[in-house]
Every structure is written in structure tokens, then in C-alpha cells.
Design an enzyme around this catalytic site. Structure first.
Site, PDB file in Angstrom:
ATOM      1  N   ARG A   1       1.159  -0.732   0.425  1.00 48.35           N
ATOM      2  CA  ARG A   1      -0.286   0.226   0.098  1.00 48.35           C
ATOM      3  C   ARG A   1       1.020   1.526   0.061  1.00 48.35           C
ATOM      4  O   ARG A   1       0.339   1.984  -0.607  1.00 48.35           O
ATOM      5  CB  ARG A   1      -0.703  -0.107   1.177  1.00 48.35           C
ATOM      6  CG  ARG A   1      -2.090   0.887   1.176  1.00 48.35           C
ATOM      7  CD  ARG A   1      -2.647   0.881   2.682  1.00 48.35           C
ATOM      8  NE  ARG A   1      -3.039   2.040   2.647  1.00 48.35           N
ATOM      9  CZ  ARG A   1      -4.640   2.841   2.629  1.00 48.35           C
ATOM     10  NH1 ARG A   1      -5.312   1.860   1.984  1.00 48.35           N
ATOM     11  NH2 ARG A   1      -5.273   3.871   2.857  1.00 48.35           N
TER      12      ARG A   1
ATOM     13  N   CYS B   1      -8.790  -7.986  -0.865  1.00 36.52           N
ATOM     14  CA  CYS B   1      -9.815  -8.486   0.218  1.00 36.52           C
ATOM     15  C   CYS B   1      -9.576  -7.788   1.599  1.00 36.52           C
ATOM     16  O   CYS B   1     -10.360  -7.489   1.899  1.00 36.52           O
ATOM     17  CB  CYS B   1      -9.565  -9.683  -0.015  1.00 36.52           C
ATOM     18  SG  CYS B   1      -7.725 -10.278   0.296  1.00 36.52           S
TER      19      CYS B   1
ATOM     20  N   ASP C   1      -9.193   9.150   1.521  1.00 36.36           N
ATOM     21  CA  ASP C   1      -9.390  10.732   1.817  1.00 36.36           C
ATOM     22  C   ASP C   1      -8.703  11.408   1.452  1.00 36.36           C
ATOM     23  O   ASP C   1      -8.620  12.610   1.697  1.00 36.36           O
ATOM     24  CB  ASP C   1     -11.140  10.795   2.672  1.00 36.36           C
ATOM     25  CG  ASP C   1     -11.137  10.287   3.752  1.00 36.36           C
ATOM     26  OD1 ASP C   1      -9.950  10.116   4.105  1.00 36.36           O
ATOM     27  OD2 ASP C   1     -11.927  10.818   4.425  1.00 36.36           O
TER      28      ASP C   1
ATOM     29  N   ASP D   1       2.255  -0.684  15.650  1.00 32.87           N
ATOM     30  CA  ASP D   1       2.634  -1.398  15.300  1.00 32.87           C
ATOM     31  C   ASP D   1       2.794  -1.754  16.062  1.00 32.87           C
ATOM     32  O   ASP D   1       3.461  -3.576  15.716  1.00 32.87           O
ATOM     33  CB  ASP D   1       3.316  -0.889  14.238  1.00 32.87           C
ATOM     34  CG  ASP D   1       2.691   0.035  12.871  1.00 32.87           C
ATOM     35  OD1 ASP D   1       1.886  -0.972  12.170  1.00 32.87           O
ATOM     36  OD2 ASP D   1       3.736  -0.046  12.398  1.00 32.87           O
TER      37      ASP D   1
ATOM     38  N   VAL E   1      -6.185   3.772  16.578  1.00 35.87           N
ATOM     39  CA  VAL E   1      -5.429   4.161  15.092  1.00 35.87           C
ATOM     40  C   VAL E   1      -6.745   2.754  13.685  1.00 35.87           C
ATOM     41  O   VAL E   1      -6.626   3.660  12.578  1.00 35.87           O
ATOM     42  CB  VAL E   1      -4.007   3.962  14.632  1.00 35.87           C
ATOM     43  CG1 VAL E   1      -3.693   4.301  13.785  1.00 35.87           C
ATOM     44  CG2 VAL E   1      -3.264   4.537  15.456  1.00 35.87           C
TER      45      VAL E   1
HETATM   46  C1  UD1 Z   1       1.570   4.513   8.225  1.00 36.74           C
HETATM   47  C2  UD1 Z   1       2.825   3.402   8.503  1.00 36.74           C
HETATM   48  C3  UD1 Z   1       1.845   1.588   9.394  1.00 36.74           C
HETATM   49  C4  UD1 Z   1       1.607   2.676  10.960  1.00 36.74           C
HETATM   50  C5  UD1 Z   1       0.899   4.001  10.540  1.00 36.74           C
HETATM   51  C6  UD1 Z   1      -0.100   4.548  11.859  1.00 36.74           C
HETATM   52  C7  UD1 Z   1       3.872   3.460   6.709  1.00 36.74           C
HETATM   53  C8  UD1 Z   1       4.461   2.704   5.413  1.00 36.74           C
HETATM   54  N1  UD1 Z   1       2.699   2.903   7.319  1.00 36.74           N
HETATM   55  O1  UD1 Z   1       0.404   3.985   7.806  1.00 36.74           O
HETATM   56  O2  UD1 Z   1       2.758   0.981   9.856  1.00 36.74           O
HETATM   57  O3  UD1 Z   1       0.901   1.665  11.030  1.00 36.74           O
HETATM   58  O4  UD1 Z   1       0.687   4.859   9.381  1.00 36.74           O
HETATM   59  O5  UD1 Z   1       1.097   4.802  12.373  1.00 36.74           O
HETATM   60  O6  UD1 Z   1       4.679   3.916   6.857  1.00 36.74           O
HETATM   61  N2  UD1 Z   1      -7.600   7.709   7.454  1.00 36.74           N
HETATM   62  C9  UD1 Z   1      -8.538   7.996   6.726  1.00 36.74           C
HETATM   63  N3  UD1 Z   1      -8.533   8.170   6.287  1.00 36.74           N
HETATM   64  C10 UD1 Z   1      -6.660   8.138   4.916  1.00 36.74           C
HETATM   65  C11 UD1 Z   1      -5.540   8.102   5.275  1.00 36.74           C
HETATM   66  C12 UD1 Z   1      -6.088   7.338   6.479  1.00 36.74           C
HETATM   67  O7  UD1 Z   1      -9.399   7.371   7.159  1.00 36.74           O
HETATM   68  O8  UD1 Z   1      -7.057   9.086   3.772  1.00 36.74           O
HETATM   69  C13 UD1 Z   1      -7.520   6.088   8.280  1.00 36.74           C
HETATM   70  C14 UD1 Z   1      -7.006   4.517   8.034  1.00 36.74           C
HETATM   71  O9  UD1 Z   1      -7.896   3.480   7.593  1.00 36.74           O
HETATM   72  C15 UD1 Z   1      -6.587   4.390   9.448  1.00 36.74           C
HETATM   73  C16 UD1 Z   1      -5.907   5.698  10.047  1.00 36.74           C
HETATM   74  O10 UD1 Z   1      -6.288   6.921   8.855  1.00 36.74           O
HETATM   75  O11 UD1 Z   1      -7.449   4.051  10.679  1.00 36.74           O
HETATM   76  C17 UD1 Z   1      -4.560   6.309  10.311  1.00 36.74           C
HETATM   77  O12 UD1 Z   1      -3.457   5.701   9.036  1.00 36.74           O
HETATM   78  P1  UD1 Z   1      -2.161   6.326   8.482  1.00 36.74           P
HETATM   79  O13 UD1 Z   1      -1.840   7.187   9.841  1.00 36.74           O
HETATM   80  O14 UD1 Z   1      -2.534   7.330   7.031  1.00 36.74           O
HETATM   81  O15 UD1 Z   1      -1.599   5.009   8.827  1.00 36.74           O
HETATM   82  P2  UD1 Z   1      -0.785   4.878   7.119  1.00 36.74           P
HETATM   83  O16 UD1 Z   1      -0.380   5.850   6.620  1.00 36.74           O
HETATM   84  O17 UD1 Z   1      -1.568   4.121   5.946  1.00 36.74           O
END
Ligand code: UD1
Length: 428
Positions: free
Chosen positions: A92, A116, A124, A304, A326
Site C-alpha cells: 500500500r 481483499c 480521502d 504497530d 488507529v
Molecule cells: C503508516 C505506517 C503503518 C502505521 C500507520 C500508523 C507506513 C508504510 N505504514 O500507515 O505501519 O501503522 O502509519 O502509524 O508508513 N485514514 C483515512 N483516510 C486517509 C488516510 C488514513 O481514513 O486518507 C485512516 C486509516 O484508515 C487508518 C488511520 O487513518 O485508520 C491511520 O492511517 P495512516 O496514518 O494514514 O497510516 P498509513 O500511512 O497507512
């Protein structure tokens, strides 16, 4: 595919060196698309996610050379704006090329992560922020298309301090016209590492590591060399390995200041921890105390390390409540852990851990990266033999995991199974 065979019950002892942070290295690699020069990154962990990001960059047109001590990325050639589905579905974090491609080429076409396992993880905040900077966004045939006539700085207030959105926006804003302010930004150490790398490329960024990041756009960025910060999640995993096996581990090359809340929780549970500049020493206790944990964005308890911490709480006296704030659905590994004898019950985003379990060896399957590491820790703590299957998930994020554990005395072997590789897992 491979599995681990583990004979548990050996207290792990000795010294281990942590690798560079996966979650920083991947974004630094993406950021190197912002320059037409050559970037050199040191301390990059040689893990499968890094190889996948290298393939993403190659598919876009960059030249990537990986050697044991550095990764060189040359983005001087003509770049494609498209990122193929097969790579994005594997990892991702590939979506963090969107910001750099938009800034440099004024367009990007990136496959939607989908798959899946992705569940409700959304993008968003990435899209809303890029729109504020002047991007137009539409989806077709499973791809997201972003395009602009030129990005212009603006104030972006994130609804939530998303790590990936903060990174994508920070990178895009570097080449935007004027000033961008990201409010409610993620504060993870990886934000500071990315800002340092971008600054050494000529970007103008202040406030990284705080909730307000200010970026003044520049016309172009140049080549740079950078050393990746230590992996705090790997350091935490080895601290837990010492604690759950009754061991004594010195962790070198770590940054204890990146783990303050985690370390205070480990002490509350009962582990003995000494910290010095770049070392963390963790000694097991005779007995542990149940303690409540709630995951939160940095500087809160890292999501994590939630799964590995539940293994330790399973061995503690009393009950603990673990709240996952989270991600949704991040307790999927609990059924596997219970097969090893733990007693963990979940309801929504809460898990109740009934402690003082006697863990016993069993066959389990890793559902994702961090839960996979947790099951390995449980196997090391359990009496008798365990098998952890689908360890391709673990190979995505831990460099030389079993070799490092073996040096500490673990009885763990990698064995080929003939199964198919696992599909992408929801949590990176
Ligand atoms: C990154 C890390 C992951 C870590 C996470 C939180 C990497 C490759 N991965 O994931 O290991 O667990 O940060 O510390 O660096 N969300 C939305 N809309 C968005 C973006 C996020 O609703 O546009 C939600 C996600 O569904 C989730 C939460 O926000 O529930 C946190 O996501 P985010 O902080 O963006 O994590 P990642 O960058 O995907």
C-alpha cells in the site's frame, strides 16, 4: 513460501542491532522521484517492501541500484506517471509516489490499493489535501488519476494526523507555488526524517515533527544523500522478545526517544529498561503486571506494537484492556494467539487480555506483518514446538529476522512449504 519452526522456552540474551526504519526508507525512496538527480540512501533495510518500492520506481522509469550498504536512485530519465496495480496491491505504501509524481510531472495514475484485506483503510485525506493544492482527481478502471496545471500552496487541515497523507502532501508541496501549511499533521519521527531528506535536496520545510508543517515551494530539487533513522518498531519488537522469553537483550543503533510511551508501558508492565543515547537494554522480570494500553498517533503507543505487546500482556498477572484507536479490525491475529493458549477476547476496538496464560506450542498463520512478528514472539515464549506459517508477511518488514533471533539464542528455523505467497496484508 516459507514457515518458521520454533522450539520455545529459550531466554533470549545478547546484543542485536536494529536496521533502518522501513516506514521511513520507503517514503525517502518515493521522494527521490522529486529530483532529476541521483539520491543515495544509507541504512535502508533490505526487506521485501524495499524491493517492491524499488520495482515501483523502476516501473516509473528510475534506475535503482541496491547494494548491501546503500540504495542509489537515479530519476534523471524520462518518467512514466503510471504505477501498476500488481505493485500497489503488494504494498500500500506505493501510493506515496502520487505526491512526487504530481509535483514533478503534473499528473499521476496510481492503482487503488484495493485487495481483499484492505478493508476500510481510506485515502480521502490524501485526495482532499491534493485537491486543495490544485489537483483534479478522478477514478477509472481501478486507478486514481490526479492531474494539475500547477500546484499552488494552501492551508490544509487534516481531519486526522494520517502518516501517509502528511507524507504525500509534504512531498507534493515542495514543488508547489508559494506556501503550504499542513495542520494536524502526523508527528511521527518518519516525518522529520522525510523533511530532513527533502531539505537536503533543497526544499524549504519547517515544523516537521509538530502538528503544523510549513513548506515553501521551490522551483527544483537537487541530488542528496541521507541516512535512514533506526526502526523503532523493530527495536520495540526485540524489547518484547527479551521480556516474553525471560531474557536480557541489548539493542544497538536504536533511538529510545522515539519510543518513550512504549518504554514507559514496558516499565509499567514490569520489564527493566535502561536507555542510553542509541542503545536500549531490556531485561525480563520474574512476573509482569497487567496494564491497559491504547494505541494512538505518535507520540502515543504505536499501533504497530499492539499485537506484540498483547503477547507480553498474556503472560502478565491480571487483566489488561487494549484499545486500538488507529486502525479498524487490527485484532485479527487474536484467534491465532489463542491457539497458543492465550486468553484474549475482543469486542470492536477493545481487547481484554486475561493474563498469566501458559503459552504452548501450536501451528499458527501470520495474518500480516506485525501480527506475524507477534506470533513468532509467542512461539519463542511458548513451551514446545510451534510453526508460524505465511511468514512472507514478516519478510516484508523485518531484515534478517530469524538470523538476529538465532544470534540471541532462539531455536528458530526457516523451512520451505510450497504454499503460494500471501496477498497484501492490511497493516504496513
Ligand atoms: C503508516 C505506517 C503503518 C502505521 C500507520 C500508523 C507506513 C508504510 N505504514 O500507515 O505501519 O501503522 O502509519 O502509524 O508508513 N485514514 C483515512 N483516510 C486517509 C488516510 C488514513 O481514513 O486518507 C485512516 C486509516 O484508515 C487508518 C488511520 O487513518 O485508520 C491511520 O492511517 P495512516 O496514518 O494514514 O497510516 P498509513 O500511512 O497507512
Amino acid at each position: 513460501m516459507f514457515k518458521y519452526q520454533i522450539t520455545g522456552g529459550v531466554p533470549l540474551a545478547g546484543t542485536v542491532r536494529v536496521s533502518g526504519a522501513k516506514n521511513s526508507a520507503l517514503k525517502l525512496m518515493a521522494a527521490s522521484l522529486l529530483t532529476t538527480g541521483k539520491s543515495v540512501l544509507y541504512n535502508v533495510p533490505l526487506i521485501n517492501d524495499v524491493y517492491t518500492m524499488a520495482d515501483v520506481l523502476r516501473a516509473i522509469g528510475a534506475t535503482v541500484i541496491i547494494t548491501p550498504d546503500r540504495v542509489e536512485i537515479d530519476s534523471s530519465g524520462e518518467l512514466s506517471h503510471t504505477t501498476p496495480y500488481e505493485l500497489v496491491r503488494k504494498m500500500r505504501a506505493s501510493i506515496t509516489v502520487m505526491g512526487p509524481l504530481l509535483a514533478r510531472l503534473h499528473r499521476a495514475r496510481v492503482a487503488m490499493p484495493g485487495g481483499c484485506n484492505i478493508g476500510p483503510r481510506k485515502l480521502d485525506f490524501h485526495f482532499n489535501g491534493l485537491e486543495k493544492l490544485g489537483a483534479r482527481i478522478h477514478a477509472d478502471h481501478g486507478f486514481i488519476n490526479v492531474a494539475t496545471n500547477g500546484l499552488t500552496g494552501d492551508v490544509i487541515s487534516l481531519d486526522y494526523p494520517s502518516v501517509g497523507a502528511t507524507e504525500n502532501l509534504m512531498m507534493a508541496a515542495c514543488l508547489a507555488r508559494g506556501r503550504t501549511v499542513i495542520e494536524s499533521a502526523a508527528r511521527e519521527p518518519e516525518m522529520i526524517d522525510l523533511a530532513k531528506f527533502l531539505t537536503s535536496m533543497g526544499a524549504s520545510i519547517s515544523g516537521a515533527g509538530t502538528e503544523t508543517i510549513v513548506i515553501d515551494g521551490v522551483d527544483e530539487l537537487h541530488s542528496a544523500t541521507h541516512t535512514v533513522i533506526p526502526d523503532r518498531i523493530e527495536a520495540g519488537t526485540f524489547m518484547l522478545a527479551a521480556a516474553v522469553t525471560g531474557g536480557d537483550i541489548e539493542i544497538e543503533g536504536a533511538n529510545p526517544r522515539h519510543l518513550e510511551i512504549f518504554i514507559s508501558k514496558m516499565r509499567a508492565i514490569g520489564a527493566a529498561i535502561d536507555e542510553r543515547d542509541d542503545r536500549i537494554h531490556c531485561r525480563a522480570a520474574e512476573a509482569y503486571h497487567g496494564t491497559d494500553i491504547a494505541t494512538l498517533p505518535y507520540p502515543g503507543f504505536p499501533t504497530d506494537l499492539q499485537a506484540p505487546a498483547i503477547v507480553l500482556l498474556s503472560l502478565a498477572q491480571g487483566h489488561s484492556i487494549v484499545t486500538e484507536n488507529v486502525f479498524e479490525n487490527r485484532f485479527g491475529f487474536v484467534d491465532e494467539l489463542n491457539r497458543l493458549g492465550a486468553d484474549v477476547r475482543t469486542s470492536g476496538h477493545h481487547a481484554v487480555v486475561h493474563g498469566q496464560s501458559r503459552l504452548e506450542g501450536a501451528i499458527v498463520e501470520a495474518p500480516d506483518l506485525r501480527a506475524g512478528a507477534a506470533l513468532v514472539l509467542a512461539g519463542l515464549a511458548a513451551s514446545g514446538e510451534s510453526e508460524v506459517r505465511r511468514i512472507g508477511h514478516i519478510d516484508r518488514g523485518y531484515e534478517n529476522f530469524e538470523q538476529k533471533l538465532q544470534v540471541l539464542g532462539a531455536d528458530i528455523k526457516r523451512v520451505e512449504t510450497g504454499d503460494l505467497a500471501p496477498s497484501a496484508a492490511p497493516f504496513n
